[in-house]
Design an enzyme around this catalytic site. Sequence first.
Site, PDB file in Angstrom:
ATOM      1  N   THR A 161       0.822  -1.210   0.000  1.00 38.88           N
ATOM      2  CA  THR A 161       0.000   0.000   0.000  1.00 38.88           C
ATOM      3  C   THR A 161       0.858   1.264   0.000  1.00 38.88           C
ATOM      4  O   THR A 161       2.014   1.252   0.401  1.00 38.88           O
ATOM      5  CB  THR A 161      -0.906   0.038   1.251  1.00 38.88           C
ATOM      6  N   LYS A 192       8.853   4.118   2.449  1.00 42.60           N
ATOM      7  CA  LYS A 192      10.181   4.610   2.046  1.00 42.60           C
ATOM      8  C   LYS A 192      10.676   5.723   2.980  1.00 42.60           C
ATOM      9  O   LYS A 192      10.996   6.833   2.558  1.00 42.60           O
ATOM     10  CB  LYS A 192      10.179   5.099   0.599  1.00 42.60           C
TER      11      LYS A 192
END
Length: 265
Positions: A61, A93
């Site tokens: 996601t 990230k």
Amino acid sequence: MNTYKTYSERGQQHPNACARSLFELMERNESNLSVAVDVTTKKELLSIADAVGPFVCVLKTHIDIVEDFDHDLVAQLEQLAKKHDFLIFEDRKFADIGNTVKHQYANGIYKIASWSHITNAHTVPGEGIIKGLGEVGLPLGRGLLLLAEMSSKGALTKGSYTSESVEMARRNKDFVFGFIAQHKMNEHDDEDFVVMSPGVGLDVKGDGLGQQYRTPHEVIVESGGDIIIVGRGIYGNPDQVEAQAKRYRQAGWDAYLERVRLHKK
């Protein structure tokens, strides 16, 4: 080399709890497919997650692009993960200093650590990012992937950046269990890094925006990746979501079986 063993064998000996769960789940469901659900509404996300759920090992996601995010979305995602037996990977990230990412991971409106089994981080800030995320994730049994290589054209994640990222992972095997990368990262007999590879497509080679695609065979048999990440190739046509998920799951699993066969002693 551990890369070439069965997922079941790797799961039995892996030092990371999240990786053990993942390998067991992959073997149980005969799937090494991760679907990247990059959509902007709660309804779309849940609909695709339910449709592909039976065929994936990991649902990836980007929760911060969902315009109508609420905590009911998280609750429903968790229910779907249990119903279909997959792990959730929030592709966040992280890329800041340890103290900052610790709060980004645990707190804010998304509270990622509370529901996402797996997350990932850039290594640009240095090893402190792993320590900060680990303070939150380790007690919860979560796992971290490092971004060692990216699939986009012109990416700077190569050479010494990649090799330094691998060294950081080796020093933090309790929490870091693998990489986002384009090829296997295992070099020693005592390590077993899981490689999730984005940029997988059966029908196209690029998207005009720098993404470069490879087939499941190229990723798993030729390059030693473990999990194929597929996005638009599966949900690009709303009428074909389930059929494409089945197709990619089969292609990925066939490639894995071929790799095991080729490297059997």
